[in-house]
Design a protein around this motif. Structure first.
Motif, PDB file in Angstrom:
ATOM      1  N   UNK A  76     -13.421  85.141  25.184  1.00 24.44           N
ATOM      2  CA  UNK A  76     -13.468  86.598  25.050  1.00 24.44           C
ATOM      3  C   UNK A  76     -12.749  87.287  26.208  1.00 24.44           C
ATOM      4  N   UNK A  77     -12.861  86.725  27.405  1.00 25.51           N
ATOM      5  CA  UNK A  77     -12.188  87.312  28.571  1.00 25.51           C
ATOM      6  C   UNK A  77     -10.670  87.212  28.426  1.00 25.51           C
ATOM      7  N   UNK A  78     -10.190  86.072  27.968  1.00 28.16           N
ATOM      8  CA  UNK A  78      -8.749  85.910  27.732  1.00 28.16           C
ATOM      9  C   UNK A  78      -8.283  86.899  26.654  1.00 28.16           C
ATOM     10  N   UNK A  79      -9.063  87.041  25.601  1.00 31.01           N
ATOM     11  CA  UNK A  79      -8.698  87.988  24.536  1.00 31.01           C
ATOM     12  C   UNK A  79      -8.674  89.419  25.073  1.00 31.01           C
ATOM     13  N   UNK A  80      -9.630  89.760  25.923  1.00 32.38           N
ATOM     14  CA  UNK A  80      -9.657  91.095  26.511  1.00 32.38           C
ATOM     15  C   UNK A  80      -8.439  91.320  27.408  1.00 32.38           C
ATOM     16  N   UNK A  81      -8.078  90.306  28.174  1.00 31.47           N
ATOM     17  CA  UNK A  81      -6.886  90.400  29.026  1.00 31.47           C
ATOM     18  C   UNK A  81      -5.640  90.662  28.165  1.00 31.47           C
ATOM     19  N   UNK A  82      -5.502  89.902  27.095  1.00 35.35           N
ATOM     20  CA  UNK A  82      -4.364  90.064  26.190  1.00 35.35           C
ATOM     21  C   UNK A  82      -4.373  91.482  25.587  1.00 35.35           C
ATOM     22  N   UNK A  83      -5.537  91.939  25.145  1.00 40.27           N
ATOM     23  CA  UNK A  83      -5.651  93.258  24.535  1.00 40.27           C
ATOM     24  C   UNK A  83      -5.263  94.352  25.522  1.00 40.27           C
ATOM     25  N   UNK A  84      -5.709  94.225  26.770  1.00 40.03           N
ATOM     26  CA  UNK A  84      -5.392  95.236  27.779  1.00 40.03           C
ATOM     27  C   UNK A  84      -3.890  95.272  28.050  1.00 40.03           C
ATOM     28  N   UNK A  85      -3.246  94.120  28.052  1.00 38.32           N
ATOM     29  CA  UNK A  85      -1.789  94.088  28.235  1.00 38.32           C
ATOM     30  C   UNK A  85      -1.101  94.779  27.056  1.00 38.32           C
ATOM     31  N   UNK A  86      -1.552  94.491  25.859  1.00 42.68           N
ATOM     32  CA  UNK A  86      -0.917  95.063  24.660  1.00 42.68           C
ATOM     33  C   UNK A  86      -1.114  96.576  24.591  1.00 42.68           C
ATOM     34  N   UNK A  87      -2.276  97.066  24.991  1.00 45.39           N
ATOM     35  CA  UNK A  87      -2.581  98.491  24.912  1.00 45.39           C
ATOM     36  C   UNK A  87      -2.254  99.231  26.211  1.00 45.39           C
ATOM     37  N   UNK A  88      -1.786  98.482  27.210  1.00 47.44           N
ATOM     38  CA  UNK A  88      -1.434  99.042  28.516  1.00 47.44           C
ATOM     39  C   UNK A  88      -2.621  99.775  29.158  1.00 47.44           C
ATOM     40  N   UNK A  89      -3.765  99.104  29.162  1.00 47.22           N
ATOM     41  CA  UNK A  89      -4.979  99.671  29.754  1.00 47.22           C
ATOM     42  C   UNK A  89      -4.975  99.364  31.241  1.00 47.22           C
ATOM     43  N   UNK A  90      -5.135 100.410  32.053  1.00 48.75           N
ATOM     44  CA  UNK A  90      -5.101 100.258  33.508  1.00 48.75           C
ATOM     45  C   UNK A  90      -6.219 101.082  34.130  1.00 48.75           C
ATOM     46  N   UNK A  91      -6.866 100.499  35.133  1.00 47.34           N
ATOM     47  CA  UNK A  91      -7.916 101.190  35.864  1.00 47.34           C
ATOM     48  C   UNK A  91      -9.274 100.568  35.589  1.00 47.34           C
ATOM     49  N   UNK A  92     -10.078 100.476  36.641  1.00 41.94           N
ATOM     50  CA  UNK A  92     -11.388  99.851  36.514  1.00 41.94           C
ATOM     51  C   UNK A  92     -12.329 100.573  35.563  1.00 41.94           C
ATOM     52  N   UNK A  93     -12.383 101.897  35.654  1.00 41.73           N
ATOM     53  CA  UNK A  93     -13.303 102.652  34.801  1.00 41.73           C
ATOM     54  C   UNK A  93     -12.878 102.603  33.338  1.00 41.73           C
ATOM     55  N   UNK A  94     -11.602 102.849  33.085  1.00 44.47           N
ATOM     56  CA  UNK A  94     -11.137 102.792  31.692  1.00 44.47           C
ATOM     57  C   UNK A  94     -11.239 101.361  31.163  1.00 44.47           C
ATOM     58  N   UNK A  95     -11.021 100.376  32.026  1.00 42.66           N
ATOM     59  CA  UNK A  95     -11.194  98.979  31.624  1.00 42.66           C
ATOM     60  C   UNK A  95     -12.637  98.682  31.247  1.00 42.66           C
ATOM     61  N   UNK A  96     -13.572  99.218  32.031  1.00 38.44           N
ATOM     62  CA  UNK A  96     -15.000  99.032  31.716  1.00 38.44           C
ATOM     63  C   UNK A  96     -15.343  99.680  30.375  1.00 38.44           C
TER      64      UNK A  96
END
Length: 186
Positions: A76-96
């Protein structure tokens, strides 16, 4: 088929750079979620594991299978990492926020499905849903912070301190008798 926008987004992704830093971010996110998992199941939810019922394995068998659950969290962590790269999610709060939303959806569907076919009680399922939502939120905060170019040294410092605090809180709950400790017979 990948759009040209997706390809361009991958090429310009400056954070984190390289496989080693990507693996370090994934490892840090996974470590934090595992630290919370120990606190959740060894502390907060532990009384629910001692209720008699046919759904759960005996403690000795369940304890031996814990690494399989942790491997699932890594996926799940790897999938979340991939998803964040694809959606260009940046920042601790928005990541949470995105991590918790993903956790709520994935684990919500899982516990509803489990409730429909098993003898798992609503209390245990609700605890799993809430806990796993928080776990993916924590993993998302680490990944989001790394993608906002927070240094890996700072991220790992926060993760290690948080894991130590969570482990100490688990031991404290068990020592005070607020959470039963697992006893494995040989």
């Amino acid at each position: 088929m990948q759009s040209s926008r997706g390809i361009a987004a991958d090429r310009r992704d400056p954070a984190p750079a390289g496989w080693s830093s990507s693996l370090s971010v994934i490892a840090a996110a996974w470590a934090l979620s595992l630290g919370f998992d120990v606190f959740l199941h060894g502390g907060l939810l532990s009384p629910l594991y001692f209720e008699p019922g046919p759904f759960l394995l005996p403690p000795e068998q369940a304890f031996r299978r814990i690494p399989l659950g942790y491997l699932a969290f890594l996926g799940l962590t790897v999938a979340l990492y991939w998803l964040f790269r694809r959606l260009d999610i940046r920042g601790g709060l928005v990541g949470a926020q995105y991590g918790a939303a993903a956790g709520a959806m994935v684990w919500g569907a899982f516990v509803i499905g489990l409730y429909s076919i098993s003898t798992a009680g609503p209390g245990l399922l609700a605890g799993w849903w809430a806990g796993q939502t928080i776990e993916l939120g924590l993993a998302g905060s680490v990944i989001g912070a790394a993608r906002r170019s927070v240094s890996l040294k700072k991220i790992w410092t926060v993760v290690v301190v948080a894991v130590v605090v969570l482990a100490a809180a688990t031991v404290a709950l068990q020592s005070l008798g607020l959470a039963p400790a697992m006893k494995i017979s040989r």
